[in-house]
Enzyme design. Structure first.
Site, PDB file in Angstrom:
ATOM      1  N   LYS A 175       0.839  -1.205   0.000  1.00  0.00           N
ATOM      2  CA  LYS A 175       0.000   0.000   0.000  1.00  0.00           C
ATOM      3  C   LYS A 175       0.869   1.248   0.000  1.00  0.00           C
ATOM      4  CE  LYS A 175      -3.677  -2.585   2.228  1.00  0.00           C
ATOM      5  NZ  LYS A 175      -4.520  -2.854   3.413  1.00  0.00           N
TER       6      LYS A 175
ATOM      7  N   ASP B 203     -11.268   2.374   3.908  1.00  0.00           N
ATOM      8  CA  ASP B 203     -11.534   0.933   3.784  1.00  0.00           C
ATOM      9  C   ASP B 203     -13.032   0.648   3.666  1.00  0.00           C
ATOM     10  OD1 ASP B 203      -9.230  -0.590   3.553  1.00  0.00           O
ATOM     11  OD2 ASP B 203      -8.859  -0.660   5.710  1.00  0.00           O
TER      12      ASP B 203
ATOM     13  N   GLN C  50      -4.722  -1.762   9.544  1.00  0.00           N
ATOM     14  CA  GLN C  50      -4.558  -3.067   8.904  1.00  0.00           C
ATOM     15  C   GLN C  50      -5.163  -4.167   9.781  1.00  0.00           C
ATOM     16  OE1 GLN C  50      -3.242  -3.681   5.760  1.00  0.00           O
ATOM     17  NE2 GLN C  50      -3.987  -5.736   6.134  1.00  0.00           N
TER      18      GLN C  50
HETATM   19  C1  BQF Z   1      -1.943 -10.455  -5.883  1.00  0.00           C
HETATM   20  C2  BQF Z   1      -6.078  -9.209   2.764  1.00  0.00           C
HETATM   21  C3  BQF Z   1      -7.005 -11.125   3.873  1.00  0.00           C
HETATM   22  C4  BQF Z   1      -6.964 -10.453   5.099  1.00  0.00           C
HETATM   23  C5  BQF Z   1      -6.503  -9.149   5.173  1.00  0.00           C
HETATM   24  C6  BQF Z   1      -1.906  -8.288  -4.632  1.00  0.00           C
HETATM   25  C7  BQF Z   1      -2.683  -8.145  -2.356  1.00  0.00           C
HETATM   26  C8  BQF Z   1      -2.893  -9.513  -2.356  1.00  0.00           C
HETATM   27  C9  BQF Z   1      -2.656 -10.263  -3.504  1.00  0.00           C
HETATM   28  C10 BQF Z   1      -2.966  -7.330  -1.162  1.00  0.00           C
HETATM   29  C11 BQF Z   1      -5.579  -8.505   1.585  1.00  0.00           C
HETATM   30  C12 BQF Z   1      -5.566  -9.174   0.253  1.00  0.00           C
HETATM   31  C13 BQF Z   1      -5.061  -7.231   1.733  1.00  0.00           C
HETATM   32  C14 BQF Z   1      -2.154  -9.662  -4.632  1.00  0.00           C
HETATM   33  C15 BQF Z   1      -4.456  -6.470   0.592  1.00  0.00           C
HETATM   34  C16 BQF Z   1      -5.273  -8.206  -0.871  1.00  0.00           C
HETATM   35  O1  BQF Z   1      -1.067 -10.121  -6.685  1.00  0.00           O
HETATM   36  O2  BQF Z   1      -2.721 -11.385  -6.105  1.00  0.00           O
HETATM   37  C17 BQF Z   1      -2.178  -7.537  -3.504  1.00  0.00           C
HETATM   38  O3  BQF Z   1      -2.075  -6.608  -0.755  1.00  0.00           O
HETATM   39  N1  BQF Z   1      -4.193  -7.333  -0.524  1.00  0.00           N
HETATM   40  C18 BQF Z   1      -5.090  -6.607   3.024  1.00  0.00           C
HETATM   41  O4  BQF Z   1      -4.661  -5.486   3.195  1.00  0.00           O
HETATM   42  O5  BQF Z   1      -5.597  -7.275   4.065  1.00  0.00           O
HETATM   43  C19 BQF Z   1      -6.065  -8.543   3.998  1.00  0.00           C
HETATM   44  C20 BQF Z   1      -6.560 -10.516   2.717  1.00  0.00           C
END
Ligand code: BQF
Length: 297
Positions: free
Chosen positions: A52, A119, A96
Site C-alpha cells: 500500500k 476501507d 490493517q
Molecule cells: C496479488 C487481505 C485477507 C486479510 C486481510 C496483490 C494483495 C494480495 C494479492 C494485497 C488482503 C488481500 C489485503 C495480490 C491487501 C489483498 O497479486 O494477487 C495484492 O495486498 N491485498 C489486506 O490489506 O488485508 C487482507 C486478505
C-alpha cells in the site's frame, strides 16, 4: 476463455490516479494523504502495508505508516486515530486487519471518522452502501465491480452467487451488485459454509464470487459452462520449490474451473492488486469530498 488481468487493470488505475493527483497538486498545492496503522508482526499484514505504501509513492499520494507493537492498548490506538481524524494532511485512515485479540476491531473501526474511512468498514458507510447512498466502497468489492466494468461483463439481470459472508467482502459485494445502478442490478444469492449442498447454489451462477478462504475449494463440477469466476481467495500454501517457501492459491481450482469459464481471475494477479488500487482511489475521492465540504457544498 479470458483471464481477467487484475494486475494490468490495477496498473492502469494507478496511472490514471497519478495524473489526477498531479492535477490536484497543480490546482491546490496539496495532494491526498493516507495513514496506514499496523499493530503487531503478522507477516502477511506487513506485506500488505508495504504494498500500500509503495502504491501511494507511485501515484504521488502522501503516506505515513505507523508500526505499533503487539502490546499496544486499545485506548492508545483509539487516541492515535482521533489525532489523525483531525489531521488535515490525512484524507484516509487505514488500520490493517486482523488486529491482536485484545483489541476490538469493531471499536477501532468505529473510532475512524466516516469521512476518512477509506476501507469502507465503518457502520455508517456500510449502512449507506446498503441503502444505495454515495459512500466509500470497501476496496475489494470496489475492485471486483471495477473489473467487471472494465471487461464489459454484463451484470444487469444476471445471477451472481457470492460464496462467503464476511463484512469485508461477501456482504458488501452482494449489496453493491444488488443496487439498481449501472454496473450492478444483478440477482444476488449469498451462500456460505452452512449450506448442506453448496453446489446446488454455485451451479446456477452466471457470475460466481468466491470469498471463502479455503484453497481450491471451488471445483469444476460446482459451476456451469460459461460462468464468470471472480476468485477473492488469497491462501498461502506451503511450496518448498519457491524462495519464500509458500505460494498463493485462490479459493478456486483454477486449472479445472478455467476450462468451463468464460472469464476467470487468477491468483495472484487478479482481485488482489485491485484491492490496493481502489484504496488509492478512495483516498483520492476522500480528498475531493473534503474540498467540497470546505466550499460548503
Ligand atoms: C496479488 C487481505 C485477507 C486479510 C486481510 C496483490 C494483495 C494480495 C494479492 C494485497 C488482503 C488481500 C489485503 C495480490 C491487501 C489483498 O497479486 O494477487 C495484492 O495486498 N491485498 C489486506 O490489506 O488485508 C487482507 C486478505
Amino acid at each position: 476463455m479470458t483471464i481477467i488481468d487484475g494486475k494490468k487493470v490495477a496498473k492502469e488505475i494507478r496511472l490514471e490516479l497519478k495524473e489526477k493527483v498531479s492535477g490536484l497538486k497543480n490546482k491546490y498545492g496539496r495532494v491526498p494523504g493516507l495513514v496506514a496503522i499496523l499493530v503487531g508482526e503478522n507477516p502477511a499484514s506487513q506485506v500488505y502495508v508495504r504494498m500500500k505504501q509503495r502504491a501511494c509513492d507511485e501515484v504521488g499520494i502522501y503516506s505515513e505508516v505507523l508500526r505499533l507493537p503487539e502490546e499496544t492498548k486499545e485506548t492508545e490506538l483509539i487516541e492515535l486515530i482521533q489525532k489523525y481524524n483531525s489531521d488535515e494532511k490525512i484524507n484516509g485512515i487505514l488500520v490493517q486487519l486482523p488486529l491482536p485479540k485484545h483489541i476490538s476491531e469493531n471499536k477501532i473501526i468505529e473510532a475512524i471518522s466516516p469521512d476518512k474511512d477509506v476501507d469502507g468498514f465503518h457502520p455508517i458507510n456500510l449502512g449507506n452502501l446498503v441503502i444505495g447512498k454515495d459512500t466509500f466502497y470497501p476496496c475489494t468489492p470496489y475492485g471486483i465491480l471495477e473489473l467487471l466494468k472494465r471487461y464489459e461483463i454484463e451484470t444487469k439481470g444476471k445471477h451472481v452467487v457470492v460464496v462467503g459472508r464476511s463484512n469485508i467482502v461477501g456482504k458488501p459485494v452482494a449489496n453493491m451488485l444488488l443496487q439498481k445502478k449501472e454496473g450492478a442490478n444483478a440477482i444476488v444469492t449469498v451462500c456460505h459454509s452452512a449450506a448442506k449442498d453448496l453446489k446446488k447454489y454455485t451451479a446456477t451462477a452466471d457470475i460466481l464470487i468466491a470469498a471463502i478462504g479455503r484453497p481450491k475449494f471451488i471445483t469444476a463440477d460446482m459451476v456451469k459452462d460459461g460462468v464468470v469466476v471472480i476468485d477473492v481467495g488469497i491462501n498461502r500454501v506451503e511450496d518448498k520449490s519457491t524462495e519464500k517457501g509458500y505460494k498463493l492459491v485462490g479459493d478456486v481450482d483454477f486449472e479445472e474451473v478455467s476450462r468451463k469459464a468464460s472469464y476467470i481471475t487468477p491468483v495472484p494477479g487478479g482481485v488482489g492488486p485491485m484491492t490496493i488500487a481502489m484504496l488509492l482511489q478512495n483516498t483520492y475521492e476522500s480528498f475531493n469530498k473534503s474540498l467540497n465540504l470546505q466550499h460548503g457544498n
